[in-house]
Design a protein around this motif. Structure first.
Motif, PDB file in Angstrom:
ATOM      1  N   ASN A 252       0.825  -1.205   0.000  1.00  0.00           N
ATOM      2  CA  ASN A 252       0.000   0.000   0.000  1.00  0.00           C
ATOM      3  C   ASN A 252       0.863   1.260   0.000  1.00  0.00           C
ATOM      4  N   ALA A 253       2.002   1.197   0.707  1.00  0.00           N
ATOM      5  CA  ALA A 253       2.900   2.355   0.725  1.00  0.00           C
ATOM      6  C   ALA A 253       3.495   2.598  -0.656  1.00  0.00           C
ATOM      7  N   LEU A 254       3.841   1.517  -1.372  1.00  0.00           N
ATOM      8  CA  LEU A 254       4.373   1.666  -2.724  1.00  0.00           C
ATOM      9  C   LEU A 254       3.336   2.289  -3.655  1.00  0.00           C
ATOM     10  N   SER A 258       2.956   6.474  -5.450  1.00  0.00           N
ATOM     11  CA  SER A 258       2.756   6.814  -6.858  1.00  0.00           C
ATOM     12  C   SER A 258       1.593   7.782  -7.072  1.00  0.00           C
ATOM     13  N   TYR A 259       0.812   8.068  -6.007  1.00  0.00           N
ATOM     14  CA  TYR A 259      -0.339   8.948  -6.155  1.00  0.00           C
ATOM     15  C   TYR A 259       0.104  10.387  -6.423  1.00  0.00           C
ATOM     16  N   TYR A 260      -0.747  11.103  -7.151  1.00  0.00           N
ATOM     17  CA  TYR A 260      -0.531  12.540  -7.302  1.00  0.00           C
ATOM     18  C   TYR A 260      -0.666  13.212  -5.934  1.00  0.00           C
ATOM     19  N   TYR A 285     -10.867   2.516  -4.887  1.00  0.00           N
ATOM     20  CA  TYR A 285      -9.920   3.620  -4.726  1.00  0.00           C
ATOM     21  C   TYR A 285      -9.761   3.967  -3.247  1.00  0.00           C
ATOM     22  N   LYS A 286      -8.579   4.456  -2.895  1.00  0.00           N
ATOM     23  CA  LYS A 286      -8.400   5.013  -1.562  1.00  0.00           C
ATOM     24  C   LYS A 286      -9.108   6.361  -1.534  1.00  0.00           C
ATOM     25  N   ASN A 304      -3.264   7.610  -9.276  1.00  0.00           N
ATOM     26  CA  ASN A 304      -2.021   7.891  -9.996  1.00  0.00           C
ATOM     27  C   ASN A 304      -2.304   7.919 -11.503  1.00  0.00           C
ATOM     28  N   GLN A 305      -1.261   8.047 -12.279  1.00  0.00           N
ATOM     29  CA  GLN A 305      -1.422   8.217 -13.721  1.00  0.00           C
ATOM     30  C   GLN A 305      -2.113   7.025 -14.371  1.00  0.00           C
ATOM     31  N   SER A 306      -1.792   5.817 -13.923  1.00  0.00           N
ATOM     32  CA  SER A 306      -2.379   4.632 -14.545  1.00  0.00           C
ATOM     33  C   SER A 306      -3.877   4.523 -14.289  1.00  0.00           C
ATOM     34  N   MET A 307      -4.373   5.185 -13.241  1.00  0.00           N
ATOM     35  CA  MET A 307      -5.798   5.122 -12.901  1.00  0.00           C
ATOM     36  C   MET A 307      -6.597   6.269 -13.523  1.00  0.00           C
TER      37      MET A 307
END
Length: 348
Positions: A252-254, A258-260, A285-286, A304-307
């Motif tokens: 989860n930390a990784l 990656s989140y904006y 989603y968180k 993040n970008q992939s989502m």
């Protein structure tokens, strides 16, 4: 309370554990229990029903709540639950998690009930038509291998075709399997070991033909892992190897790294059951949700970008029941997509 909910079965598990507790519980203890076993937004649905007494499950004495049910109560499956489970067995994705023998055995146990719905009765909209080939035996075999390796923290030797067409061959540790509703595809979050190197210029007398030697830094074997996302259907072959991940990795930390920096900020207008639909829609989603007035809730979604593209499509599907307040990046993407839709409509 409904006899059975195929959407929020988590609520029933949380309440079952609360009811089985024979000790008095304060509202703070109940809140803490719900947050630990459910979702943060579960508080919005459960707490008002308990405080008002509309569910009539607890006896309130002063500031504490006592269960009205003794600890040994049983919860056998109702006919409605069995019908729901039988409907799930007809889903082609169930073959990814259960073997043919298991599916047959469960089918025999539920032979006396009719499925709650049949697959042909479901009409999917706003979803891509090129979903994963769930009936393909090669796909199923790869999926089960990844699922087993994930449970064991085991490395796999994976051969993959990237969207660009390039062939990738690496050792990975399967960390999580995710399903995209919009794409009707499964994807793998995989851990790959990162090795760092640094360039060190040797003594000029030792340098030949102007070449420099790469020296592995101390971090080369420090076990740092990088998270990569792979489409299951693009995996050509996968086999487990005799190597296991022994260190603890905070997945989860990784992902959160990656989140904006700025989350998506939404205002949900709670009409036509919009809040419940949004909580279900964005369950993967968180997020943090809070009530800001009588009919409006604020929801912060971290991504993040992939989502981003998938989240954009999901937000648009709600229409006027959701207002995008920020961030600026998402608002710009939203405007571009709406502009493209308007241009397509104009061309038609």
């Amino acid at each position: 309370m409904e006899l059975f909910s195929e959407i929020y079965s988590c609520y029933y598990q949380v309440l079952r554990h609360l009811l089985a507790c024979q000790s008095p519980l304060t509202m703070e203890e109940i809140r803490s229990w719900i947050c630990e076993e459910g979702f943060e937004e579960s508080l919005l649905s459960i707490i008002p029903k308990l405080e008002s007494g509309s569910w009539n499950l607890f006896e309130k004495e002063g500031e504490v709540y006592l269960s009205k049910i003794n600890a040994g109560f049983l919860t056998p499956l109702s006919r409605l639950q069995k019908a729901y489970l039988k409907a799930l067995l007809s889903d082609p994705r169930m073959g990814l998690f259960l073997s043919g023998e298991q599916l047959e055995s469960l089918g025999n146990l539920l032979d006396s009930v009719e499925p709650l719905w049949k697959q042909g009765q479901i009409c999917y909209y706003d979803r891509f038509a090129d979903g994963d080939p769930y009936g393909d035996e090669g796909y199923r075999s790869n999926f089960r291998t990844l699922l087993m390796a994930q449970k064991r923290n085991q490395y796999v030797d994976l051969d993959y075709t990237a969207p660009s067409g390039a062939r990738v061959h690496h050792y990975y540790v399967p960390a999580r399997l995710e399903y995209s509703v919009k794409n009707d595809k499964f994807r793998l979050l995989a851990l790959k070991q990162v090795k760092n190197s640094r360039i060190r210029l040797e003594n000029p007398k030792q340098v030949k033909n102007g070449k420099m030697r790469l020296e592995n830094s101390k971090q080369a074997n420090d076990g740092r892992m990088r998270l990569e996302t792979l489409n299951i259907a693009r995996i050509q072959s996968v086999r487990p190897v005799d190597k296991f991940l022994t260190s603890q990795i905070d997945l989860n930390a990784l992902i959160e790294d990656s989140y904006y920096k700025e989350p998506l900020r939404l205002h949900i207008i709670n009409r036509r059951n919009a809040l419940e639909r949004a909580m279900l829609h964005f369950a993967n989603y968180k997020k943090n949700t809070r009530k800001i007035d009588e009919n409006t809730y604020e929801c912060l979604i971290y991504y993040n970008q992939s989502m981003e593209t998938e989240l954009l499509i999901e937000v648009l599907s709600f229409g006027p029941m959701i207002r995008v307040i920020g961030n600026d990046r998402f608002l710009a993407s939203l405007k571009r997509r709406l502009q493209k839709q308007m241009e397509c409509r104009f061309i038609e």
